[in-house]
Scaffold this motif. Structure first.
Motif, PDB file in Angstrom:
ATOM      1  N   PRO A   1      21.064 -23.009  95.364  1.00  0.00           N
ATOM      2  CA  PRO A   1      20.318 -21.833  95.824  1.00  0.00           C
ATOM      3  C   PRO A   1      19.144 -22.260  96.699  1.00  0.00           C
ATOM      4  O   PRO A   1      18.816 -23.446  96.777  1.00  0.00           O
ATOM      5  N   PRO A   2      18.474 -21.312  97.372  1.00  0.00           N
ATOM      6  CA  PRO A   2      17.288 -21.662  98.163  1.00  0.00           C
ATOM      7  C   PRO A   2      16.194 -22.241  97.275  1.00  0.00           C
ATOM      8  O   PRO A   2      16.172 -22.018  96.075  1.00  0.00           O
TER       9      PRO A   2
ATOM     10  N   VAL B   1       3.532 -14.984 105.313  1.00  0.00           N
ATOM     11  CA  VAL B   1       4.240 -14.764 104.048  1.00  0.00           C
ATOM     12  C   VAL B   1       5.325 -13.714 104.229  1.00  0.00           C
ATOM     13  O   VAL B   1       6.445 -13.859 103.725  1.00  0.00           O
ATOM     14  N   SER B   2       5.028 -12.658 104.979  1.00  0.00           N
ATOM     15  CA  SER B   2       5.991 -11.589 105.222  1.00  0.00           C
ATOM     16  C   SER B   2       7.253 -12.119 105.893  1.00  0.00           C
ATOM     17  O   SER B   2       8.375 -11.826 105.467  1.00  0.00           O
TER      18      SER B   2
ATOM     19  N   TRP C   1      13.597 -15.930 103.302  1.00  0.00           N
ATOM     20  CA  TRP C   1      14.021 -16.420 101.987  1.00  0.00           C
ATOM     21  C   TRP C   1      15.017 -15.450 101.352  1.00  0.00           C
ATOM     22  O   TRP C   1      16.046 -15.875 100.805  1.00  0.00           O
ATOM     23  N   LEU C   2      14.715 -14.166 101.413  1.00  0.00           N
ATOM     24  CA  LEU C   2      15.598 -13.170 100.798  1.00  0.00           C
ATOM     25  C   LEU C   2      16.968 -13.166 101.460  1.00  0.00           C
ATOM     26  O   LEU C   2      17.997 -13.043 100.779  1.00  0.00           O
TER      27      LEU C   2
ATOM     28  N   GLU D   1      20.444 -13.927  99.444  1.00  0.00           N
ATOM     29  CA  GLU D   1      21.568 -12.994  99.376  1.00  0.00           C
ATOM     30  C   GLU D   1      22.854 -13.630  99.916  1.00  0.00           C
ATOM     31  O   GLU D   1      23.949 -13.297  99.456  1.00  0.00           O
ATOM     32  N   ILE D   2      22.720 -14.562 100.852  1.00  0.00           N
ATOM     33  CA  ILE D   2      23.890 -15.341 101.280  1.00  0.00           C
ATOM     34  C   ILE D   2      24.378 -16.199 100.115  1.00  0.00           C
ATOM     35  O   ILE D   2      25.589 -16.303  99.856  1.00  0.00           O
TER      36      ILE D   2
END
Length: 252
Positions: A15-16, A28-29, A35-36, A40-41
């Motif tokens: 995973p990441p 951060v945004s 990251w998300l 999800e991949i």
């Protein structure tokens, strides 16, 4: 010939890495979005479908900082679904967009050395996606964007980028106040002692200057008060340069 993997065999997929919540809000945004997307991949490739497992994996993978945030976001109620969790974290990490700031970044975006026009166009399209160009109401809107991008005063640019619901009239009002203040300050500074900031004596007249034998609380050197410290002025100017460079980096 190597045997084909058995149907239903478990894939060992990394995973990441954990997500760090530290840093400037816009940074951060962007990192959260990236990251998300990577997480999800990972869920898709790892064939994770059960909602409770997706929630648990997100919290475990993101790390302790995100878990702490979630305890605050859901302190009075249980997390209903994975979608609820992602929606809440998106609201936390992704602030309401400032299209003026996004347009400033767009207008600051220059073609890189050895970058093809095709690649440059791809970067511009990505930046344009958050600029809300479709909401441009007329020439006033375009003039506001141009003033923000090309005005000489970094302080004015920062002030305008922080102003909500900006109109051209408001831009001119803010600029006039700032220009008048700066002009008054320059005239007054010519009459002030560069050591203590007071009138009525020459900076070299140590017998009359109250700062002659005092130490600056900012740099620690003798001979001036903190408000007149040149090192402080240089570092304030460097903060403005850092702000400009940070936004230039966002356009790359």
């Amino acid at each position: 010939m190597a045997a084909a993997p058995r149907s239903g065999a478990t894939l060992h997929i990394k995973p990441p890495d954990g997500f760090s919540t530290r840093g400037e809000a816009s940074s951060v945004s962007k990192r959260w979005k990236d990251w998300l997307a990577a997480f999800e991949i990972y869920l898709d490739v790892a064939n994770v479908g059960k909602d409770s497992r997706k929630r648990a994996l997100l919290l475990h993978t993101a790390g302790l900082e995100v878990q702490e945030i979630c305890r605050g976001l859901f302190s009075n109620s249980a997390v209903a679904t994975y979608t609820d969790l992602v929606t809440a974290l998106n609201k936390h990490f992704i602030p309401v967009g400032n299209f003026r700031h996004e347009r400033f970044v767009f207008n600051s975006c220059a073609q890189k050395q050895d970058e093809s026009v095709s690649a440059y166009t791809t970067r511009l399209r990505k930046l344009a996606a958050t600029c809300e160009f479709e909401k441009i109401k007329g020439e006033d809107d375009i003039i506001i964007d141009q003033i923000i991008a090309k005005c000489n005063s970094k302080h004015l640019r920062r002030e305008l980028l922080q102003e909500p619901n900006l109109t051209l009239g408001r831009v001119l009002e803010i600029a006039r106040v700032m220009e008048t203040t700066n002009k008054t300050r320059r005239v007054k500074e010519q009459q002030l002692c560069i050591r203590c900031g007071r009138e009525g004596h020459n900076p070299n007249d140590k017998g009359r200057c109250p700062a002659a034998d005092r130490y600056c609380h900012y740099c620690g050197k003798k001979g001036h008060f903190q408000p007149m410290c040149r090192l402080r002025w240089v570092e304030d100017d460097n903060e403005d340069k850092d702000y400009e460079e940070e936004n230039a980096c966002k356009s790359q």
